[in-house]
Design a protein around this motif. Structure first.
Motif, PDB file in Angstrom:
ATOM      1  N   VAL A 483     -48.998 -11.082 -81.512  1.00 32.24           N
ATOM      2  CA  VAL A 483     -47.858 -11.152 -80.599  1.00 32.24           C
ATOM      3  C   VAL A 483     -48.175 -10.377 -79.327  1.00 32.24           C
ATOM      4  CG1 VAL A 483     -45.386 -10.669 -80.359  1.00 32.24           C
ATOM      5  CG2 VAL A 483     -46.333 -11.098 -82.616  1.00 32.24           C
ATOM      6  N   GLU A 484     -47.726 -10.902 -78.198  1.00 38.38           N
ATOM      7  CA  GLU A 484     -47.900 -10.163 -76.954  1.00 38.38           C
ATOM      8  C   GLU A 484     -46.551  -9.960 -76.288  1.00 38.38           C
ATOM      9  OE1 GLU A 484     -50.555 -12.210 -74.382  1.00 38.38           O
ATOM     10  OE2 GLU A 484     -52.324 -11.623 -75.576  1.00 38.38           O
ATOM     11  N   PRO A 485     -46.367  -8.780 -75.657  1.00 35.23           N
ATOM     12  CA  PRO A 485     -45.127  -8.588 -74.897  1.00 35.23           C
ATOM     13  C   PRO A 485     -45.051  -9.638 -73.794  1.00 35.23           C
ATOM     14  CG  PRO A 485     -46.304  -6.511 -75.165  1.00 35.23           C
ATOM     15  CD  PRO A 485     -47.221  -7.590 -75.644  1.00 35.23           C
ATOM     16  N   PHE A 486     -43.859 -10.115 -73.533  1.00 31.79           N
ATOM     17  CA  PHE A 486     -43.699 -11.240 -72.612  1.00 31.79           C
ATOM     18  C   PHE A 486     -42.736 -10.857 -71.488  1.00 31.79           C
ATOM     19  CE2 PHE A 486     -42.491 -15.800 -71.812  1.00 31.79           C
ATOM     20  CZ  PHE A 486     -43.777 -16.275 -71.639  1.00 31.79           C
ATOM     21  N   GLY A 487     -42.649  -9.567 -71.242  1.00 31.14           N
ATOM     22  CA  GLY A 487     -41.740  -9.117 -70.172  1.00 31.14           C
ATOM     23  C   GLY A 487     -40.368  -8.807 -70.723  1.00 31.14           C
ATOM     24  N   GLY A 488     -39.826  -7.659 -70.331  1.00 24.74           N
ATOM     25  CA  GLY A 488     -38.486  -7.269 -70.784  1.00 24.74           C
ATOM     26  C   GLY A 488     -38.442  -7.147 -72.283  1.00 24.74           C
ATOM     27  N   LYS A 489     -37.459  -7.786 -72.895  1.00 27.60           N
ATOM     28  CA  LYS A 489     -37.313  -7.667 -74.325  1.00 27.60           C
ATOM     29  C   LYS A 489     -37.855  -8.908 -75.039  1.00 27.60           C
ATOM     30  CE  LYS A 489     -32.920  -6.296 -73.505  1.00 27.60           C
ATOM     31  NZ  LYS A 489     -32.863  -5.658 -72.204  1.00 27.60           N
ATOM     32  N   ALA A 490     -38.692  -9.669 -74.298  1.00 28.05           N
ATOM     33  CA  ALA A 490     -39.229 -10.907 -74.873  1.00 28.05           C
ATOM     34  C   ALA A 490     -40.671 -10.711 -75.342  1.00 28.05           C
ATOM     35  CB  ALA A 490     -39.163 -12.021 -73.841  1.00 28.05           C
ATOM     36  N   PHE A 491     -41.039 -11.488 -76.355  1.00 30.38           N
ATOM     37  CA  PHE A 491     -42.388 -11.414 -76.920  1.00 30.38           C
ATOM     38  C   PHE A 491     -42.881 -12.831 -77.183  1.00 30.38           C
ATOM     39  CE2 PHE A 491     -40.246  -7.540 -77.872  1.00 30.38           C
ATOM     40  CZ  PHE A 491     -41.220  -6.552 -77.727  1.00 30.38           C
ATOM     41  N   ALA A 492     -44.198 -13.014 -77.070  1.00 29.48           N
ATOM     42  CA  ALA A 492     -44.755 -14.339 -77.361  1.00 29.48           C
ATOM     43  C   ALA A 492     -45.612 -14.236 -78.615  1.00 29.48           C
ATOM     44  CB  ALA A 492     -45.584 -14.816 -76.183  1.00 29.48           C
ATOM     45  N   VAL A 493     -45.272 -15.034 -79.625  1.00 25.00           N
ATOM     46  CA  VAL A 493     -46.092 -15.099 -80.834  1.00 25.00           C
ATOM     47  C   VAL A 493     -47.205 -16.089 -80.557  1.00 25.00           C
ATOM     48  CG1 VAL A 493     -46.126 -15.615 -83.295  1.00 25.00           C
ATOM     49  CG2 VAL A 493     -44.052 -14.670 -82.255  1.00 25.00           C
ATOM     50  N   LYS A 494     -48.453 -15.626 -80.620  1.00 25.43           N
ATOM     51  CA  LYS A 494     -49.566 -16.495 -80.247  1.00 25.43           C
ATOM     52  C   LYS A 494     -50.272 -17.118 -81.438  1.00 25.43           C
ATOM     53  CE  LYS A 494     -51.356 -15.682 -76.343  1.00 25.43           C
ATOM     54  NZ  LYS A 494     -52.222 -15.189 -75.289  1.00 25.43           N
ATOM     55  N   SER A 495     -50.385 -16.355 -82.521  1.00 24.75           N
ATOM     56  CA  SER A 495     -50.957 -16.983 -83.703  1.00 24.75           C
ATOM     57  C   SER A 495     -50.325 -16.436 -84.966  1.00 24.75           C
ATOM     58  CB  SER A 495     -52.478 -16.828 -83.734  1.00 24.75           C
ATOM     59  OG  SER A 495     -52.839 -15.532 -83.388  1.00 24.75           O
ATOM     60  N   VAL A 496     -50.436 -17.238 -86.021  1.00 18.86           N
ATOM     61  CA  VAL A 496     -49.836 -16.872 -87.304  1.00 18.86           C
ATOM     62  C   VAL A 496     -50.823 -17.207 -88.414  1.00 18.86           C
ATOM     63  CG1 VAL A 496     -47.459 -17.265 -86.544  1.00 18.86           C
ATOM     64  CG2 VAL A 496     -48.745 -19.148 -87.562  1.00 18.86           C
ATOM     65  N   PRO A 497     -50.681 -16.603 -89.595  1.00 18.93           N
ATOM     66  CA  PRO A 497     -51.577 -16.983 -90.688  1.00 18.93           C
ATOM     67  C   PRO A 497     -51.393 -18.460 -91.012  1.00 18.93           C
ATOM     68  CG  PRO A 497     -50.183 -15.111 -91.304  1.00 18.93           C
ATOM     69  CD  PRO A 497     -49.682 -15.620 -90.002  1.00 18.93           C
ATOM     70  N   ALA A 498     -52.458 -19.080 -91.499  1.00 21.28           N
ATOM     71  CA  ALA A 498     -52.405 -20.521 -91.759  1.00 21.28           C
ATOM     72  C   ALA A 498     -51.183 -20.893 -92.616  1.00 21.28           C
ATOM     73  CB  ALA A 498     -53.695 -20.953 -92.442  1.00 21.28           C
ATOM     74  N   PHE A 499     -50.850 -20.041 -93.584  1.00 20.04           N
ATOM     75  CA  PHE A 499     -49.749 -20.424 -94.479  1.00 20.04           C
ATOM     76  C   PHE A 499     -48.381 -20.380 -93.797  1.00 20.04           C
ATOM     77  CE2 PHE A 499     -50.706 -15.910 -95.489  1.00 20.04           C
ATOM     78  CZ  PHE A 499     -49.494 -15.330 -95.145  1.00 20.04           C
ATOM     79  N   MET A 500     -48.327 -19.821 -92.581  1.00 20.62           N
ATOM     80  CA  MET A 500     -47.049 -19.801 -91.862  1.00 20.62           C
ATOM     81  C   MET A 500     -46.931 -20.978 -90.902  1.00 20.62           C
ATOM     82  SD  MET A 500     -45.169 -16.931 -92.420  1.00 20.62           S
ATOM     83  CE  MET A 500     -44.403 -16.195 -91.000  1.00 20.62           C
ATOM     84  N   ALA A 501     -48.038 -21.683 -90.691  1.00 17.67           N
ATOM     85  CA  ALA A 501     -48.017 -22.770 -89.713  1.00 17.67           C
ATOM     86  C   ALA A 501     -46.937 -23.777 -90.090  1.00 17.67           C
ATOM     87  CB  ALA A 501     -49.374 -23.444 -89.662  1.00 17.67           C
TER      88      ALA A 501
END
Ligand SMILES: Nc1ncnc2c1ncn2[C@@H]1O[C@H](COP(=O)(O)OP(=O)(O)OP(=O)(O)O)[C@@H](O)[C@H]1O
Ligand SMILES: [Mg+2]
Length: 592
Positions: A483-501
C-alpha cells in the motif's frame, strides 16, 4: 462542626472530574458552546493531542463584559432560567458548569466580543484563579484557549494517553459534531496541520461524504420516516457493507450526538437477518422529537439521553431502517414504485433512489473476539499451542490418507479415516493454511509473491484510521498487501497476495484496520503484525457456504499436512472434529 462547604475552587475541580475527562471532552464542551452561540464557522486548533493547547474560535454571538465575567462562574448559564426549562432543553449547554470546570484544571483564557460592542474583553484564569481581566480588540465572536490541561491535577494528567490517541479522540468527536451540523464550517488543525476543513455543506449527503469519505458515502441510503411527532432521517449502509465495530454508528437526538442503546437496538432490528452477530452497519441517524419528550440531563458528559416513550422511538427507528432496506430489495422496490405511482407520487420512505447495489456477499469475520473468546491457550502468535486435546483424537494426522466423502452444507468436508469419521470446517482449515503460509513468508527476506492490481484500489479513511493504517503499512506489506499513501487520508493498494485477488480488497482492508483499532493493538507491536496476518488469512480464506470442486477439497485437505498446527485456526477455533467407530458403536448401542 465537621461538615463544611467546599471553597469554589475545589468544587469546580471536582465538577471538572466529571465534565472534563480528557482533551476531547474540552473540545466537545467548547464546540457545543460555539454552536449554542449560533456560530457558522468554528476553528479548532490543537497542539500535542490537546495536552499542550486546545483553542476554539467561533464567529457566534459573543458575550458582553458582564456576561463574560459571569460565564466562568459555576452555575452561570444563559440557556435556562426556570424550573420548567430543564425539561425542554433546546441547547447543548444547560448546567453552567463547563467553562468554570475547564478553567479550574488548565491555564485558560477567554476572549469575546459581541457584534455591537466596540471592544472585546479578555479574561485569564490559571488553575481556577482569575489572573487578569482587560479590554481587548478582537473580532466578533469568542475564542477560548486552554493550555496545559490538568497541570494542577497530576493524577489526571498521568492518565492522558499518547498524542496520537488523544488526537484520535478529538478528531472523532469533531467528526461526529460536524456530521450533525452540516451548515457550520469546521476546521480542525493539529500542530498547525489541517485535519479537517469541512465547508458548510448544502445537505447532509455532502457532509457525510466529507466526513466519512466518498467510499462510505456511496454505500449509504437515505432514511426518511416519521411516526407521530418523532421524525427519523439520515443515512444507513447497504447490508452488503459490514463493519466489525459499532464505530460507524452515529446517533443524534435533536442534534445532540449521543450513544443510545434503544436506538442501536432498533437499528439492528431494522436490519433483522441482514446482519448477523458481530456485524455492524454504518449509520447516521437523526431523531427529532419534542424537547419535552427527552431528558438530556442524565449523564455527566451528556453522552446519553432518556426518552419518555422509549418504545415509540424504538418503533420509529426500526420502521425507518426496515422501510429503507426493503426498498433496496429489487422486488419490494418494484412493488413500492408501483404503489407510489398509484398514490400519485406521495412521498414514500426513501427519498433518494439507491445509487449503489453491490451483488456478492462479503466475508464476515467468523469469530469476532468479543463474542467468541478464543479457546483456552488459543493462538497468541509465536509459540502457539494447540487449544485442546484435538490431536489426541486422531493419532496419525495424515490428512492425505483421508478418503473424502463430500461437502456438507457447503461448509464442512466429511472424510473417512482409519478410525472413523472426520469433519473439517473448510473456512477454519483454509485460514490456518493461509496463515502459516503468510507467516513463513514473513520470515523470509525475498519479495512477497503478491499480485499487482491492474488498477490500484484507493481507500479513504477517517483521521484516526488513516493514522493507524499508515503505521501498519509495513505489517500489511509483510502480509503481501502493498500500500502507498495517496495524499491526505487516502491510500492506494497496489498488490495483494494471490489468494486475495478478485476479492473485495477495499472492505477487507477497512475491516482489518477497524478490527486492529478495536482490539487495541498498537502499531509496531509484534502482536499487531501477527493480527494483521491472521485477519488477512481470514479474509483470503474460502468461506462457509461456498461449494468446492472435488479437486479443491482434496488440495485443501492435503495442505493441512503441511501445517505445524493443523488442529485449530489462528484464532483458536478447531479446524476439525472426529468421531471414532468405537464412539459411533457406543452411540448406536452396538457395544456396551
Ligand atoms: N462560545 C461562546 N459564545 C457565546 N457565549 C458563550 C460561549 N461559551 C460560553 N458562553 C456563555 O457562557 C455560559 C457558560 O458556558 P458553560 O459552557 O460553562 O455553561 P452552559 O453551556 O450554559 O452549560 P453546560 O455546563 O451544560 O455546558 C453559557 O451559558 C453562554 O451564555
Ligand atoms: Mg456549555
Amino acid at each position: 462542626m465537621k461538615i463544611k462547604i467546599l471553597p469554589e475552587i475545589i468544587s469546580n475541580k471536582i465538577a471538572a472530574g466529571e465534565v472534563v475527562e480528557r482533551p476531547f471532552s474540552v473540545v466537545k464542551e467548547l464546540v457545543e458552546n460555539a454552536l449554542d452561540a449560533g456560530s457558522t464557522q468554528i476553528l479548532i486548533e490543537i497542539e500535542k493531542g490537546g495536552k499542550s493547547l486546545i483553542r476554539v474560535s467561533d464567529n457566534g454571538d459573543g458575550m458582553g463584559r458582564d456576561d463574560a465575567l459571569l460565564s466562568i462562574e459555576r452555575y452561570a448559564t444563559s440557556k435556562i432560567s426556570k424550573d420548567e426549562d430543564l425539561f425542554s432543553i433546546n441547547t447543548f449547554g444547560f448546567r453552567g458548569e463547563a467553562l468554570p470546570s475547564i478553567a479550574s484544571v488548565s491555564r485558560f483564557s477567554l476572549v469575546t466580543k459581541e457584534k455591537s460592542a466596540e471592544a472585546g474583553i479578555e479574561i485569564k484564569i490559571d488553575g481556577g484563579k482569575v489572573v487578569s481581566v482587560a479590554d481587548k480588540g478582537s473580532p466578533s465572536g469568542t475564542m477560548i484557549t486552554v493550555k496545559d490541561l490538568f497541570f494542577n491535577t497530576p493524577a489526571r494528567r498521568k492518565f492522558l494517553k499518547s498524542t496520537d490517541t488523544e488526537m484520535g479522540h478529538i478528531a472523532d468527536i469533531v467528526a461526529s459534531m460536524a456530521l450533525g451540523h452540516m451548515g457550520v464550517q469546521f476546521r480542525l488543525l493539529h500542530n498547525g496541520k489541517t485535519v479537517y476543513n469541512l465547508l458548510s455543506a448544502p445537505d447532509s449527503a455532502r457532509r457525510a461524504e466529507d466526513v466519512l469519505g466518498k467510499d462510505t458515502r456511496s454505500s449509504l441510503y437515505r432514511l426518511g420516516f416519521s411516526l407521530g411527532d418523532i421524525s427519523v432521517s439520515g443515512w444507513i449502509s447497504s447490508p452488503m457493507i459490514k463493519r466489525s465495530t459499532a464505530r460507524g454508528i452515529y446517533t443524534y437526538v435533536n442534534g445532540r450526538f449521543v450513544r443510545d442503546k434503544v436506538v442501536q437496538h432498533a437499528l439492528f432490528e431494522g436490519y433483522a437477518a441482514r446482519l448477523i452477530k458481530g456485524e455492524f452497519p454504518v449509520a447516521v441517524i437523526f431523531i427529532k422529537l419534542p424537547y419535552d419528550s427527552v431528558d438530556v440531563n442524565v449523564h455527566p458528559a451528556k453522552r446519553e439521553v432518556r426518552f419518555s416513550d422509549q418504545n415509540k422511538v424504538h418503533e420509529a427507528v426500526k420502521a425507518a431502517v426496515k422501510n429503507a432496506l426493503d426498498l433496496l430489495d429489487p422486488y419490494k422496490k418494484a412493488a413500492a414504485d408501483f404503489i407510489q405511482k398509484e398514490r400519485t407520487g406521495k412521498s414514500f420512505g426513501v427519498s433518494e433512489p439507491p445509487t449503489f447495489y453491490k451483488s456478492g456477499g462479503k466475508i464476515s469475520h467468523p469469530h469476532p473476539s468479543v463474542l467468541v473468546p478464543p479457546l483456552a491457550g488459543g493462538d497468541q502468535g509465536e509459540g502457539e499451542k494447540p487449544p485442546n486435546m484435538q490431536d489426541d483424537l486422531w493419532e496419525k494426522k495424515q490428512f492425505k490418507d483421508l478418503r473424502i466423502l463430500g461437502q456438507l452444507h457447503g461448509t464442512y468436508i466429511i472424510c473417512e479415516s482409519g478410525e472413523g469419521i472426520i469433519l473439517i470446517d473448510q473456512h477454519a482449515a483454509h485460514e490456518r493454511i493461509l496463515y502459516e503460509e503468510l507467516k513463513i513468508r514473513r520470515g523470509r527476506t525475498e519479495a512477497h509473491p503478491s499480485q499487482k492490481l491492474l488498477i490500484p484500489e484507493v481507500i479513504e479513511f477517517g483521521y484516526r484510521e488513516a493514522g493507524i493504517f499508515e503505521k501498519l503499512l509495513p505489517d500489511f506489506f509483510k502480509a503481501g498487501i502493498e500500500v502507498e499513501p495517496f495524499g491526505g487520508k487516502a491510500f492506494a493498494v497496489k498488490s495483494v497476495p494471490a489468494f486475495m485477488a478478485g476479492k473485495d480488497i477495499k472492505s477487507a482492508v477497512t475491516e482489518i484496520v477497524e478490527k486492529i483499532i478495536e482490539t487495541g493493538f498498537a502499531p509496531g507491536i509484534e502482536k499487531a503484525s501477527d493480527e494483521v496476518l491472521k485477519l488477512v488469512a481470514c479474509h483470503g480464506a474460502i468461506r462457509a457456504n461456498q461449494q468446492l470442486s472435488d479437486k479443491e477439497i482434496r488440495t485443501l485437505v492435503d495442505q493441512l499436512d503441511g501445517c505445524a498446527m493443523p488442529s485449530h485456526c489462528p484464532h483458536g477455533r478447531p479446524t476439525w472434529i472426529s468421531f471414532t467407530i468405537n464412539e459411533l458403536e457406543k452411540f448406536f448401542k452396538r457395544i456396551g
